[in-house]
Scaffold this active site. Structure first.
Site, PDB file in Angstrom:
ATOM      1  N   ASP A  97      -5.239   5.921  13.916  1.00 62.60           N
ATOM      2  CA  ASP A  97      -4.198   6.933  14.851  1.00 62.60           C
ATOM      3  C   ASP A  97      -3.517   5.827  15.682  1.00 62.60           C
ATOM      4  OD1 ASP A  97      -2.836   8.144  16.583  1.00 62.60           O
ATOM      5  OD2 ASP A  97      -4.400   9.659  17.042  1.00 62.60           O
ATOM      6  N   LYS A 112       5.185   9.305  17.258  1.00 63.90           N
ATOM      7  CA  LYS A 112       6.019   9.178  17.892  1.00 63.90           C
ATOM      8  C   LYS A 112       7.471   8.003  17.808  1.00 63.90           C
ATOM      9  CE  LYS A 112       3.317  10.844  21.954  1.00 63.90           C
ATOM     10  NZ  LYS A 112       1.418  10.504  20.911  1.00 63.90           N
ATOM     11  N   PHE A 149      -6.509  11.280  21.391  1.00 58.33           N
ATOM     12  CA  PHE A 149      -5.912  12.204  21.873  1.00 58.33           C
ATOM     13  C   PHE A 149      -5.809  11.789  20.720  1.00 58.33           C
ATOM     14  CE2 PHE A 149      -2.155  14.211  21.561  1.00 58.33           C
ATOM     15  CZ  PHE A 149      -2.329  15.770  22.206  1.00 58.33           C
TER      16      PHE A 149
HETATM   17  C1  PLP Z   1       1.697  12.114  20.613  1.00 56.66           C
HETATM   18  C2  PLP Z   1       0.186  11.828  19.640  1.00 56.66           C
HETATM   19  C3  PLP Z   1      -0.663  12.359  19.041  1.00 56.66           C
HETATM   20  C4  PLP Z   1       0.412  13.858  19.071  1.00 56.66           C
HETATM   21  O1  PLP Z   1       1.425  13.898  18.237  1.00 56.66           O
HETATM   22  P1  PLP Z   1       2.579  14.416  19.098  1.00 56.66           P
HETATM   23  O2  PLP Z   1       3.606  14.992  17.984  1.00 56.66           O
HETATM   24  O3  PLP Z   1       2.365  15.878  19.220  1.00 56.66           O
HETATM   25  O4  PLP Z   1       1.470  16.265  17.512  1.00 56.66           O
HETATM   26  C5  PLP Z   1      -1.276  12.409  18.008  1.00 56.66           C
HETATM   27  N1  PLP Z   1      -2.357  11.026  18.848  1.00 56.66           N
HETATM   28  C6  PLP Z   1      -1.825   9.493  19.271  1.00 56.66           C
HETATM   29  C7  PLP Z   1      -2.705   8.941  19.575  1.00 56.66           C
HETATM   30  C8  PLP Z   1      -0.478  10.269  20.429  1.00 56.66           C
HETATM   31  O5  PLP Z   1      -1.030   9.600  21.471  1.00 56.66           O
END
Ligand code: PLP
Length: 398
Positions: free
Chosen positions: A223, A252, A138
């Site tokens: 990420d 986050k 994700f």
């Molecule tokens: C939540 C998340 C995102 C997206 O972040 P947003 O602030 O909602 O755009 C991207 N990568 C990972 C691993 C996430 O957990």
């Protein structure tokens, strides 16, 4: 506003992009939040790994108040002191040399995707735009980040997506190696797949991916939007896998609740971003950077992350393992690192989430819906965990 009216007006005026619970939260302190109808909840979701210091941490609140009185926003056409200080702090505590600021995880990944392609076009030659991602990953909801997300259910109806992405199974080095082609410029990965059901790879996986990148002259984007900021027991999860990426994305927990994202890179790669190549109006504004500096300072206070998160994580995992043994017909597995924890159930986790909510505890779901997602504030204590475990025992009993 009265709760019933609020829910009616939400239905009428707010786009239906979320399957929301019929609860409106209006106040929070530490591990606790309170609804508009006055019910108290213990928050084990923590804004999905955002509220790392709990709700309304006094130091963050004071920082925001002070910064709001001094300066909230100026254009990135001028230098911004809190932004410079935050960038220095992040570089001091990571592999990175330079930071680009934005407003979310998706935006941080967009910036990373643009940066590796720009770097490749300048340094590796034409036609090197391919990016390998993993299935079940994700990376966000904007088109580039959405394309990087290796889950068809999120892609459906939004095509055509961004060309150049391929997907391989997570934690599978042979597939990764086989997917590298003369067009590949980068691999994008979460060190632990969070949204995908809290999947922790084997200890050698990230080292293997790093080697594939080095052997082929391609870049590694990690990420760490969810795994970063102490969530897994080190400031960044990759520290525990003995490697460094070329590019890392954060969001986050970075600002303990204010919207801020960041894309960090080595000088070698960052040099491909020059004036007029990438930008963000709000990215790294004084208000959010001030909040993030305080967040990082509190996390880095002596031993906070290493001692507290690791100690409490061992306790938490231990209690969950006991729960799994007692309810072996209902709990399939307990997985996680630090305070990023997934409890896989034999069936849909939503009834359990709802039952916990009735009993005053907020938890989430992940994966294909059968995983309970536990991403509490990093300040969570044994006594909070005991309340959750007792509640889960009661819920699973029924
Ligand atoms: C939540 C998340 C995102 C997206 O972040 P947003 O602030 O909602 O755009 C991207 N990568 C990972 C691993 C996430 O957990």
């Amino acid at each position: 506003m009265e709760t019933k009216k609020l829910l009616e007006e939400a239905d009428k005026y707010v786009m239906h992009t979320y399957g929301r619970f019929p609860v409106a939260l209006r106040k929070g302190r530490g591990m606790r939040v309170w609804s508009t109808s006055g019910k108290e909840y213990l928050d084990f979701l923590g804004g999905i790994a955002v509220n790392v210091l709990g709700h309304c941490h006094p130091k963050v609140v004071v920082t925001i108040q002070k910064q709001a009185q001094r300066l909230i926003h100026v254009s990135n056409l001028y230098h911004i002191e809190p932004q410079v200080r935050l960038a220095k702090l992040l570089c001091t505590h990571s592999f990175a040399d330079k930071v680009f600021f934005c407003n979310s995880g998706a935006e941080a990944n967009e910036a990373a995707i643009k940066l590796v392609r720009k770097y490749a076009s300048e340094q590796l030659g034409a036609g090197r735009s391919g990016i390998i991602s993993t299935l079940n990953s994700f990376h966000g909801r904007t088109l580039g980040a959405l394309t990087a997300t290796g889950q068809e259910k999120f892609h459906k109806g939004f095509g055509p997506l961004v060309p150049g992405f391929t997907y391989v199974p997570f934690d599978d080095l042979d597939s990764m190696k086989a997917a590298v082609s003369p067009e590949t410029c980068a691999i994008i990965l979460e060190p632990v797949q969070a949204e995908g059901g809290v999947q922790v790879p084997s200890p050698e996986y990230l080292k293997g991916v790093r080697k594939i990148c080095d052997d082929n002259g391609i870049l590694l984007i990690l990420d760490e939007v969810q795994t970063g900021m102490g969530r897994t027991g080190t400031l960044f999860a990759h520290e525990q896998f003995g490697i460094v990426p070329d590019v890392m994305t954060l969001a986050k927990g970075l600002g303990a609740g204010v919207p801020i994202g960041a894309m960090l890179a080595t000088d070698k790669v960052a040099a491909s971003f020059q004036p007029k190549t990438h930008a963000s109006t709000f990215g790294g504004n004084p208000l959010v950077c001030a909040a993030a500096i305080t967040t990082l300072e509190v996390i880095l206070e002596d031993g906070f992350v290493l001692d507290h998160v690791n100690r409490i994580s061992r306790y938490f995992m231990g209690r969950l393992e006991q729960l799994k043994n007692v309810f072996s017909d209902k709990v399939v597995a307990v997985r996680g690192m630090g305070l990023l924890i997934g409890v896989e159930l034999v069936r849909d986790a939503l009834p359990v989430v709802n039952a916990c909510m009735e009993r005053g505890i907020l938890v989430g779901t992940a994966g294909s819906g059968n995983v309970l997602r536990l991403t509490p504030p990093l300040i969570v204590e044994e006594k909070d965990i005991d309340v959750l475990i007792t509640t889960l025992e009661d819920v699973l009993e029924k």
